[in-house]
Design a protein around this motif. Structure first.
Motif, PDB file in Angstrom:
ATOM      1  N   PRO A  85       6.425  20.938  37.400  1.00 35.31           N
ATOM      2  CA  PRO A  85       6.419  19.554  36.999  1.00 35.31           C
ATOM      3  C   PRO A  85       5.474  18.568  37.848  1.00 35.31           C
ATOM      4  O   PRO A  85       5.421  17.539  37.453  1.00 35.31           O
ATOM      5  CB  PRO A  85       7.815  19.291  36.809  1.00 35.31           C
ATOM      6  N   GLN A  86       4.770  19.303  38.912  1.00 40.13           N
ATOM      7  CA  GLN A  86       4.103  18.324  39.717  1.00 40.13           C
ATOM      8  C   GLN A  86       2.863  17.762  39.097  1.00 40.13           C
ATOM      9  O   GLN A  86       2.607  16.623  39.025  1.00 40.13           O
ATOM     10  CB  GLN A  86       3.611  19.249  40.988  1.00 40.13           C
ATOM     11  N   LEU A  87       2.286  18.740  38.239  1.00 40.91           N
ATOM     12  CA  LEU A  87       1.074  18.289  37.614  1.00 40.91           C
ATOM     13  C   LEU A  87       0.877  18.860  36.417  1.00 40.91           C
ATOM     14  O   LEU A  87       1.138  20.100  36.200  1.00 40.91           O
ATOM     15  CB  LEU A  87      -0.181  18.661  38.456  1.00 40.91           C
ATOM     16  N   GLU A  88       0.756  18.202  35.099  1.00 40.65           N
ATOM     17  CA  GLU A  88       0.635  18.799  33.662  1.00 40.65           C
ATOM     18  C   GLU A  88      -0.569  18.116  33.246  1.00 40.65           C
ATOM     19  O   GLU A  88      -1.224  17.216  33.599  1.00 40.65           O
ATOM     20  CB  GLU A  88       1.796  18.204  33.043  1.00 40.65           C
ATOM     21  N   LEU A  89      -1.249  18.974  32.391  1.00 41.10           N
ATOM     22  CA  LEU A  89      -2.330  18.629  31.623  1.00 41.10           C
ATOM     23  C   LEU A  89      -1.980  18.766  30.180  1.00 41.10           C
ATOM     24  O   LEU A  89      -1.224  19.591  29.394  1.00 41.10           O
ATOM     25  CB  LEU A  89      -3.415  20.001  31.464  1.00 41.10           C
ATOM     26  N   ILE A  90      -2.255  17.586  29.376  1.00 41.12           N
ATOM     27  CA  ILE A  90      -1.941  17.149  28.033  1.00 41.12           C
ATOM     28  C   ILE A  90      -3.248  17.182  27.313  1.00 41.12           C
ATOM     29  O   ILE A  90      -3.988  16.316  27.659  1.00 41.12           O
ATOM     30  CB  ILE A  90      -1.054  16.103  27.819  1.00 41.12           C
ATOM     31  N   GLU A  91      -3.127  17.970  26.029  1.00 45.65           N
ATOM     32  CA  GLU A  91      -4.310  17.731  25.250  1.00 45.65           C
ATOM     33  C   GLU A  91      -4.220  17.107  23.971  1.00 45.65           C
ATOM     34  O   GLU A  91      -3.181  17.433  23.138  1.00 45.65           O
ATOM     35  CB  GLU A  91      -5.105  18.922  25.285  1.00 45.65           C
ATOM     36  N   CYS A  92      -4.814  16.143  23.778  1.00 46.96           N
ATOM     37  CA  CYS A  92      -4.752  15.353  22.374  1.00 46.96           C
ATOM     38  C   CYS A  92      -5.949  15.126  21.654  1.00 46.96           C
ATOM     39  O   CYS A  92      -6.907  14.687  22.197  1.00 46.96           O
ATOM     40  CB  CYS A  92      -4.082  13.943  22.715  1.00 46.96           C
ATOM     41  N   MET A  93      -5.726  15.396  20.363  1.00 47.56           N
ATOM     42  CA  MET A  93      -6.999  15.199  19.510  1.00 47.56           C
ATOM     43  C   MET A  93      -6.749  14.169  18.288  1.00 47.56           C
ATOM     44  O   MET A  93      -7.426  13.900  17.548  1.00 47.56           O
ATOM     45  CB  MET A  93      -7.358  16.591  18.892  1.00 47.56           C
ATOM     46  N   THR A  94      -5.463  13.756  18.231  1.00 41.28           N
ATOM     47  CA  THR A  94      -5.446  12.928  17.068  1.00 41.28           C
ATOM     48  C   THR A  94      -4.523  11.507  17.629  1.00 41.28           C
ATOM     49  O   THR A  94      -3.890  11.440  18.726  1.00 41.28           O
ATOM     50  CB  THR A  94      -4.424  13.267  16.089  1.00 41.28           C
ATOM     51  N   ARG A  95      -4.392  10.585  16.914  1.00 39.44           N
ATOM     52  CA  ARG A  95      -3.736   9.239  17.280  1.00 39.44           C
ATOM     53  C   ARG A  95      -2.189   9.662  17.761  1.00 39.44           C
ATOM     54  O   ARG A  95      -1.630   9.416  18.576  1.00 39.44           O
ATOM     55  CB  ARG A  95      -3.747   8.255  16.146  1.00 39.44           C
ATOM     56  N   GLU A  96      -1.412  10.413  16.794  1.00 38.73           N
ATOM     57  CA  GLU A  96      -0.257  10.965  16.796  1.00 38.73           C
ATOM     58  C   GLU A  96       0.005  11.696  17.850  1.00 38.73           C
ATOM     59  O   GLU A  96       1.252  11.090  18.749  1.00 38.73           O
ATOM     60  CB  GLU A  96       0.454  11.556  15.692  1.00 38.73           C
ATOM     61  N   GLN A  97      -0.813  12.481  18.307  1.00 35.01           N
ATOM     62  CA  GLN A  97      -0.534  13.284  19.349  1.00 35.01           C
ATOM     63  C   GLN A  97      -0.761  12.475  20.751  1.00 35.01           C
ATOM     64  O   GLN A  97       0.146  12.630  21.826  1.00 35.01           O
ATOM     65  CB  GLN A  97      -1.722  14.303  19.509  1.00 35.01           C
ATOM     66  N   VAL A  98      -1.519  11.543  20.797  1.00 39.48           N
ATOM     67  CA  VAL A  98      -1.717  10.615  21.914  1.00 39.48           C
ATOM     68  C   VAL A  98      -0.225   9.691  22.104  1.00 39.48           C
ATOM     69  O   VAL A  98       0.361   9.814  23.085  1.00 39.48           O
ATOM     70  CB  VAL A  98      -2.529   9.562  21.874  1.00 39.48           C
ATOM     71  N   GLU A  99       0.208   9.293  20.977  1.00 37.06           N
ATOM     72  CA  GLU A  99       1.376   8.405  21.092  1.00 37.06           C
ATOM     73  C   GLU A  99       2.542   9.472  21.458  1.00 37.06           C
ATOM     74  O   GLU A  99       3.464   8.909  22.048  1.00 37.06           O
ATOM     75  CB  GLU A  99       1.666   7.769  19.726  1.00 37.06           C
ATOM     76  N   ASP A 100       2.807  10.405  20.754  1.00 41.45           N
ATOM     77  CA  ASP A 100       4.074  11.185  20.915  1.00 41.45           C
ATOM     78  C   ASP A 100       4.044  11.911  22.512  1.00 41.45           C
ATOM     79  O   ASP A 100       4.921  12.034  22.877  1.00 41.45           O
ATOM     80  CB  ASP A 100       3.892  12.445  19.874  1.00 41.45           C
ATOM     81  N   ARG A 101       2.925  12.193  22.754  1.00 42.26           N
ATOM     82  CA  ARG A 101       2.804  13.078  24.107  1.00 42.26           C
ATOM     83  C   ARG A 101       2.978  12.088  25.180  1.00 42.26           C
ATOM     84  O   ARG A 101       3.350  12.537  26.310  1.00 42.26           O
ATOM     85  CB  ARG A 101       1.671  14.162  24.083  1.00 42.26           C
ATOM     86  N   ALA A 102       2.483  11.040  25.126  1.00 40.76           N
ATOM     87  CA  ALA A 102       2.727   9.821  26.120  1.00 40.76           C
ATOM     88  C   ALA A 102       4.092   9.569  26.190  1.00 40.76           C
ATOM     89  O   ALA A 102       4.667   9.506  27.520  1.00 40.76           O
ATOM     90  CB  ALA A 102       1.729   8.650  25.857  1.00 40.76           C
ATOM     91  N   ALA A 103       5.067   9.477  24.964  1.00 41.19           N
ATOM     92  CA  ALA A 103       6.129   9.197  25.081  1.00 41.19           C
ATOM     93  C   ALA A 103       7.075  10.308  25.635  1.00 41.19           C
ATOM     94  O   ALA A 103       7.818  10.193  26.486  1.00 41.19           O
ATOM     95  CB  ALA A 103       6.711   8.927  23.728  1.00 41.19           C
ATOM     96  N   ALA A 104       6.614  11.615  25.367  1.00 40.17           N
ATOM     97  CA  ALA A 104       7.256  12.881  26.065  1.00 40.17           C
ATOM     98  C   ALA A 104       7.435  12.887  27.302  1.00 40.17           C
ATOM     99  O   ALA A 104       8.120  13.103  28.116  1.00 40.17           O
ATOM    100  CB  ALA A 104       6.762  14.032  25.151  1.00 40.17           C
ATOM    101  N   ALA A 105       5.973  12.399  27.870  1.00 44.73           N
ATOM    102  CA  ALA A 105       5.561  12.402  29.347  1.00 44.73           C
ATOM    103  C   ALA A 105       6.599  11.579  30.241  1.00 44.73           C
ATOM    104  O   ALA A 105       7.012  11.839  31.279  1.00 44.73           O
ATOM    105  CB  ALA A 105       4.266  12.240  29.699  1.00 44.73           C
ATOM    106  N   GLN A 106       6.915  10.355  29.582  1.00 44.83           N
ATOM    107  CA  GLN A 106       7.798   9.269  30.253  1.00 44.83           C
ATOM    108  C   GLN A 106       9.231   9.936  30.078  1.00 44.83           C
ATOM    109  O   GLN A 106       9.721   9.649  31.286  1.00 44.83           O
ATOM    110  CB  GLN A 106       7.612   8.142  29.333  1.00 44.83           C
ATOM    111  N   ALA A 107       9.531  10.744  29.023  1.00 40.07           N
ATOM    112  CA  ALA A 107      10.876  10.999  29.002  1.00 40.07           C
ATOM    113  C   ALA A 107      11.114  12.115  30.097  1.00 40.07           C
ATOM    114  O   ALA A 107      12.157  12.275  30.695  1.00 40.07           O
ATOM    115  CB  ALA A 107      11.092  11.836  27.710  1.00 40.07           C
ATOM    116  N   ARG A 108      10.113  12.878  30.293  1.00 42.08           N
ATOM    117  CA  ARG A 108      10.188  13.882  31.459  1.00 42.08           C
ATOM    118  C   ARG A 108      10.219  13.686  32.862  1.00 42.08           C
ATOM    119  O   ARG A 108      10.525  14.368  33.798  1.00 42.08           O
ATOM    120  CB  ARG A 108       9.012  15.012  31.199  1.00 42.08           C
TER     121      ARG A 108
END
Length: 255
Positions: free
Chosen positions: A69-92
């Motif tokens: 969990p030190q460093l992660e790569l998140i790949e996003c191609m849609t608006r929903e992915q950006v919003e959802d995965r940013a929220a998930a990163a904060q939760a982690r």
């Protein structure tokens, strides 16, 4: 969680290099970081012949012992992915989310800019800086959370000064990223600090000049990372404008 997003409406301005460098700086501070790829190459096959720049960088970072969990790569191609995965990163429990965008801004990139606590606009020359100014006027108006960055000027201090001037009235980081192998070849070398350590040698040994340049680049990255951290906390580093040396003020304060 703090979020930064790179912005430049022209290719080759240094968005990805800046994202990787600042990520390395925060990792050295013990932060948990995530890099979000919102570029044209997001979603590439990491096992294929042409992985994305950030996928290649993550492979090298893993070789330098940086893994989730030190460093992660998140790949996003849609608006929903950006919003959802940013929220998930904060939760982690991610401390810093660094979002890399592409030059052609569409809905995912605009959402990423909207999520940012700080927008970083890098340029490696006066032409790129002028293009960024036009892009700011077109897409962002007068943002209060944007700071420009001078980075990677091939022709040294003179071009860096001209680039800084080309940003006009927009705020610019006092720290700069130099044109250096340790920064420009991060997808080949991975973590900058690790690369510097592999080059370490004494002045009388062959390769000392290369080590010295890499070390100077790493110091510049750490300096910029600190300035970014202060900006995320709402602080700004300002040039000293006193009528005498700052050291005189320091001696007076100590006395």
């Amino acid at each position: 969680m703090h979020t930064t997003t790179t912005f430049a409406t022209n290719g080759g301005a240094g968005r990805t290099i800046t994202t990787m460098a600042i990520a390395a700086g925060f990792l050295a501070q013990g932060k948990r970081g995530a890099v979000m790829d919102c570029t044209d190459l997001a979603g590439s096959n990491s096992q294929g012949r042409h992985p994305s720049t950030l996928q290649s960088w993550m492979t090298q970072m893993a070789a330098c012992k940086f893994r989730p969990p030190q460093l992660e790569l998140i790949e996003c191609m849609t608006r929903e992915q950006v919003e959802d995965r940013a929220a998930a990163a904060q939760a982690r429990g991610i401390d810093v989310l660094l979002i890399d965008t592409r030059a052609r801004l569409e809905e995912p990139q605009l959402v990423a800019l909207g999520l940012a606590d700080l927008i970083i606009a890098p340029a490696n020359g006066p032409f790129e800086a002028k293009c960024i100014i036009e892009g700011i006027d077109q897409y962002l108006g007068t943002p209060e959370d944007l700071i420009c960055l001078v980075g990677g000027c091939r022709n040294g201090a003179a071009e860096a000064a001209e680039t800084r001037q080309a940003f006009g009235y927009h705020p610019v980081f006092l720290s700069e990223l130099p044109w250096a192998e340790a920064i420009s070849d991060q997808i080949l070398n991975g973590d900058i600090a690790h690369f510097v350590s592999t080059l370490a040698c004494k002045p009388e040994k062959p390769g000392y000049a290369r080590y010295r340049d890499a070390l100077a680049a790493w110091v510049a990255v750490q300096r910029l990372t600190n300035e970014v951290a202060w900006a995320l906390d709402g602080q700004r580093l300002e040039p000293f404008t006193g009528d005498q040396s700052p050291y005189a003020y320091k001696r007076k304060a100590v006395a």
